[in-house]
Design an enzyme around this catalytic site. Structure first.
Site, mmCIF file in Angstrom:
data_model
loop_
_atom_site.group_PDB
_atom_site.id
_atom_site.type_symbol
_atom_site.label_atom_id
_atom_site.label_comp_id
_atom_site.label_asym_id
_atom_site.label_seq_id
_atom_site.Cartn_x
_atom_site.Cartn_y
_atom_site.Cartn_z
ATOM 1 N N LYS A 22 70.688 8.181 33.815
ATOM 2 C CA LYS A 22 71.853 8.555 34.630
ATOM 3 C C LYS A 22 71.394 9.222 35.924
ATOM 4 O O LYS A 22 71.859 8.884 37.012
ATOM 5 C CB LYS A 22 72.739 9.517 33.848
ATOM 6 C CG LYS A 22 73.799 10.222 34.690
ATOM 7 C CD LYS A 22 74.692 11.123 33.879
ATOM 8 C CE LYS A 22 74.126 12.475 33.628
ATOM 9 N NZ LYS A 22 74.244 13.432 34.741
ATOM 10 N N ASN A 23 70.458 10.172 35.802
ATOM 11 C CA ASN A 23 70.104 10.976 36.981
ATOM 12 C C ASN A 23 69.184 10.260 37.952
ATOM 13 O O ASN A 23 68.936 10.766 39.046
ATOM 14 C CB ASN A 23 69.522 12.321 36.533
ATOM 15 C CG ASN A 23 70.575 13.169 35.851
ATOM 16 O OD1 ASN A 23 71.778 12.865 35.927
ATOM 17 N ND2 ASN A 23 70.155 14.206 35.149
ATOM 18 N N CYS A 116 80.545 24.430 37.885
ATOM 19 C CA CYS A 116 80.666 23.579 36.701
ATOM 20 C C CYS A 116 80.891 24.528 35.520
ATOM 21 O O CYS A 116 81.041 25.727 35.706
ATOM 22 C CB CYS A 116 79.412 22.732 36.497
ATOM 23 S SG CYS A 116 77.998 23.703 36.008
ATOM 24 N N ARG A 121 77.176 26.175 41.432
ATOM 25 C CA ARG A 121 76.037 25.278 41.688
ATOM 26 C C ARG A 121 76.004 25.035 43.199
ATOM 27 O O ARG A 121 76.572 24.102 43.703
ATOM 28 C CB ARG A 121 76.191 24.010 40.876
ATOM 29 C CG ARG A 121 76.151 24.362 39.394
ATOM 30 C CD ARG A 121 75.603 23.442 38.419
ATOM 31 N NE ARG A 121 74.786 22.375 38.758
ATOM 32 C CZ ARG A 121 74.892 21.190 38.125
ATOM 33 N NH1 ARG A 121 75.882 21.008 37.284
ATOM 34 N NH2 ARG A 121 74.072 20.214 38.389
ATOM 35 N N ASP A 303 67.814 20.178 30.812
ATOM 36 C CA ASP A 303 68.818 19.280 30.217
ATOM 37 C C ASP A 303 68.585 19.038 28.734
ATOM 38 O O ASP A 303 69.409 18.400 28.082
ATOM 39 C CB ASP A 303 68.828 17.932 30.951
ATOM 40 C CG ASP A 303 69.405 18.079 32.343
ATOM 41 O OD1 ASP A 303 69.318 17.112 33.126
ATOM 42 O OD2 ASP A 303 69.921 19.156 32.664
ATOM 43 N N ARG A 395 80.207 11.301 29.818
ATOM 44 C CA ARG A 395 79.690 11.305 31.208
ATOM 45 C C ARG A 395 78.224 10.876 31.239
ATOM 46 O O ARG A 395 77.778 10.276 32.200
ATOM 47 C CB ARG A 395 79.804 12.712 31.812
ATOM 48 C CG ARG A 395 81.214 13.142 32.128
ATOM 49 C CD ARG A 395 81.214 14.425 32.925
ATOM 50 N NE ARG A 395 80.350 14.292 34.103
ATOM 51 C CZ ARG A 395 79.997 15.318 34.877
ATOM 52 N NH1 ARG A 395 80.424 16.531 34.603
ATOM 53 N NH2 ARG A 395 79.211 15.136 35.926
HETATM 54 C C1 EPZ Z 1 70.095 17.699 38.682
HETATM 55 O O1 EPZ Z 1 71.142 18.534 39.141
HETATM 56 C C2 EPZ Z 1 70.633 16.990 37.458
HETATM 57 N N1 EPZ Z 1 71.798 16.189 37.813
HETATM 58 C C3 EPZ Z 1 71.023 18.016 36.382
HETATM 59 O O2 EPZ Z 1 71.413 17.289 35.217
HETATM 60 C C4 EPZ Z 1 69.794 18.855 36.052
HETATM 61 O O3 EPZ Z 1 70.181 19.859 35.126
HETATM 62 C C5 EPZ Z 1 69.232 19.495 37.317
HETATM 63 O O4 EPZ Z 1 68.949 18.472 38.302
HETATM 64 C C6 EPZ Z 1 67.940 20.272 37.053
HETATM 65 O O5 EPZ Z 1 66.968 19.408 36.521
HETATM 66 C C7 EPZ Z 1 71.605 15.004 38.436
HETATM 67 O O6 EPZ Z 1 70.489 14.606 38.711
HETATM 68 C C8 EPZ Z 1 72.832 14.199 38.759
HETATM 69 P P1 EPZ Z 1 69.037 21.216 41.196
HETATM 70 P P2 EPZ Z 1 71.007 19.248 40.594
HETATM 71 O O7 EPZ Z 1 69.493 21.075 42.595
HETATM 72 O O8 EPZ Z 1 70.320 18.342 41.538
HETATM 73 C C9 EPZ Z 1 69.728 25.721 42.502
HETATM 74 C C10 EPZ Z 1 72.817 16.572 33.492
HETATM 75 O O9 EPZ Z 1 73.103 17.170 32.441
HETATM 76 N N2 EPZ Z 1 70.166 25.144 43.790
HETATM 77 O O10 EPZ Z 1 67.632 20.786 40.839
HETATM 78 O O11 EPZ Z 1 72.332 19.773 40.940
HETATM 79 C C11 EPZ Z 1 70.699 25.411 41.375
HETATM 80 O O12 EPZ Z 1 71.752 26.350 41.332
HETATM 81 C C12 EPZ Z 1 72.790 17.341 34.790
HETATM 82 O O13 EPZ Z 1 72.497 15.377 33.570
HETATM 83 C C13 EPZ Z 1 70.487 25.998 44.834
HETATM 84 O O14 EPZ Z 1 70.443 27.231 44.695
HETATM 85 O O15 EPZ Z 1 70.033 20.468 40.219
HETATM 86 C C14 EPZ Z 1 69.818 25.495 40.151
HETATM 87 O O16 EPZ Z 1 69.662 26.852 39.768
HETATM 88 C C15 EPZ Z 1 73.292 18.758 34.625
HETATM 89 N N3 EPZ Z 1 70.887 25.467 46.024
HETATM 90 C C16 EPZ Z 1 68.471 24.965 40.649
HETATM 91 O O17 EPZ Z 1 68.512 25.064 42.085
HETATM 92 C C17 EPZ Z 1 70.947 24.101 46.221
HETATM 93 O O18 EPZ Z 1 71.297 23.667 47.344
HETATM 94 C C18 EPZ Z 1 68.209 23.524 40.268
HETATM 95 O O19 EPZ Z 1 69.260 22.736 40.757
HETATM 96 C C19 EPZ Z 1 70.612 23.258 45.154
HETATM 97 C C20 EPZ Z 1 70.216 23.801 43.951
#
Ligand code: EPZ
Length: 416
Positions: A22-23, A116, A121, A303, A395
């Site tokens: 998915k991701n 969420c 996020r 995850d 999802r």
């Molecule tokens: C991706 O989300 C995945 N989703 C998530 O999977 C996964 O949990 C996550 O990466 C971490 O591996 C998809 O790929 C669609 P991040 P993403 O930006 O990109 C902080 C699932 O269950 N952050 O790597 O949103 C954030 O708050 C989903 O399939 C900022 O502060 O995750 C978090 O603490 C859930 N500012 C950390 O970074 C930003 O601009 C990691 O978030 C972006 C992120």
């Protein structure tokens, strides 16, 4: 709303086909907006999230066909540079349209994603990257407006290796003038495949599988055909089921994407063997409590944190699970405790006191991976477990009850 009814403690045995990731596929779908030809993507999972992304691509004007796991996306008819709130609020990954539309058309309007189930996020890294590339970014009534008709290469360093921000900024940079360097970039297999797809389209990205990506901008990109990598999170979920309940062979799985998880399952007491594209796992004779701290790739994935907690609930020791990626991703704990788990949370550190056996109960899903954790717990529990609000699981998991039923589980869907 549907629920899943599970009668637990059934041994699991057989083979399961892991779906496309998915991701990985979500950003690949938006990458198709970078070209005016027809992009083909194979092994696309039929999920609520991929259906949502199809709707978003159609809203911006792309032509989309989806049949038998193959997506065809025609980027030549894109005519609306906006991702509406009603859709973005249901799926944060909608934000991935920002990079391609800004990069190709010089402007984009995307609703700010809400929080969420487990907390805020933010998208500040995404916006910082777009501004560094020369876009003017403003917030207007809950929408992010980014404008920049000629993006220029820049040096960008993320505070945290964000998966989404890395994908979004790479997609904005591939058509920018000059060279972009992204430090502290994400290395998840999902992002590596996105970069491989962009390079096949004609982009010039180097540093794949490292924390520093260098992108030399090109004038245009061409449509390509890709096949999505296996979903390592779905695979990890089935591996944990096998470690607790039986002897499962995963087809279309990538062992290299799960090294940390396989090591932890061996510590737990399970036995696994691998060959290219396959993993077999056999249940542990004696189960051990094993501590886990989530990390960005190649560490133990956040995850799979909820699913691991379910597994630790049936050991006869104490384990500590720490999530360093999301400090508030623990809404599954009270639900697992309703099944007889004994989990205590302090800040982002959970302590699990294993118990001989979980007991079935009615529980409620709160997000994709929490749902998977509750299903795992229900499969391991004595008696009946009803898991409600399973639109969350739909999802991110394709045909989950069919896959578990084919392995011998007693699990079925009921409309409430
Ligand atoms: C991706 O989300 C995945 N989703 C998530 O999977 C996964 O949990 C996550 O990466 C971490 O591996 C998809 O790929 C669609 P991040 P993403 O930006 O990109 C902080 C699932 O269950 N952050 O790597 O949103 C954030 O708050 C989903 O399939 C900022 O502060 O995750 C978090 O603490 C859930 N500012 C950390 O970074 C930003 O601009 C990691 O978030 C972006 C992120």
């Amino acid at each position: 709303m549907d629920k899943l009814v599970i009668h637990g403690k059934k041994p699991l045995k057989g083979t399961v086909e892991i779906s496309g990731a998915k991701n990985a596929v979500l950003p690949m779908m938006t990458a198709a907006l970078l070209t005016d030809g027809i992009t083909i993507i194979n092994k696309v999972p039929d999920l609520r999230d991929t259906r949502t992304m199809i709707r978003l691509l159609e809203i911006v004007g792309a032509g989309v066909e989806f049949e038998n796991g193959t997506l065809k996306i025609d980027g030549s008819t894109v005519n609306k540079l906006e991702a509406p709130y009603d859709l973005v609020k249901t799926m944060r990954a909608s934000f991935y349209v920002m990079g391609p539309l800004l990069g190709r058309f010089g402007e984009v309007k995307v609703s700010l994603p809400g929080g969420c189930a487990w907390g805020p996020r933010p998208v500040d890294f995404h916006l910082m990257g777009m501004e560094k590339l020369g876009a003017n970014v403003t917030l207007e009534q809950g929408y992010i407006l980014a404008q920049g008709s000629s993006l220029k290469g820049a040096h960008i360093c993320f505070d945290f290796p964000s998966v989404g921000a890395t994908g979004n900024v790479v997609m904005a940079a591939v058509l920018a003038k000059g060279t972009t360097v992204i430090e502290h970039a994400a290395k998840e297999p999902d992002i590596v495949q996105l970069c491989e797809m962009l390079n096949k389209m004609g982009a010039k990205i180097s540093g794949l599988n490292t924390s520093t990506l260098t992108i030399n901008g090109v004038d245009e990109l061409n449509p390509v055909e890709m096949t999505v990598i296996p979903d390592r999170i779905e695979a990890g979920t089935f591996l944990m089921a096998g470690a607790a309940l039986g002897d499962i062979t995963l087809n279309h799985a990538e062992p290299d994407h799960l090294k940390t998880v396989l090591d932890k399952l061996e510590e737990f007491g399970a036995h696994y063997t691998t060959e290219p594209g396959k993993i077999n796992i056999k249940k542990a004779d004696k189960v051990n409590a094993v501590d886990v701290t989530t990390e960005v790739y190649p560490g133990f994935p956040t995850d799979l944190q909820a699913q691991w907690m379910a597994l630790m609930s049936i050991t006869d020791g104490q384990s500590i699970v720490t999530d360093t990626v999301y400090h508030d991703r623990f809404t599954h704990i009270p639900e697992l405790n309703r099944l007889g788990a004994n989990i205590f949370l302090h800040d982002n550190v959970a302590t699990i006191q294993g118990t001989k056996s979980l007991k079935g109960a009615q529980v409620m899903s709160t997000d994709i991976r929490a749902s998977a954790s509750l299903i795992l717990a229900g499969l391991m529990a004595e008696g009946q477990t009803d898991v409600s609000r399973i639109y969350h699981i739909d999802r991110g998991y394709e045909k989950i009850e069919e896959k578990f039923s084919s392995l011998g589980a007693e699990i079925y869907r009921v409309s409430e």
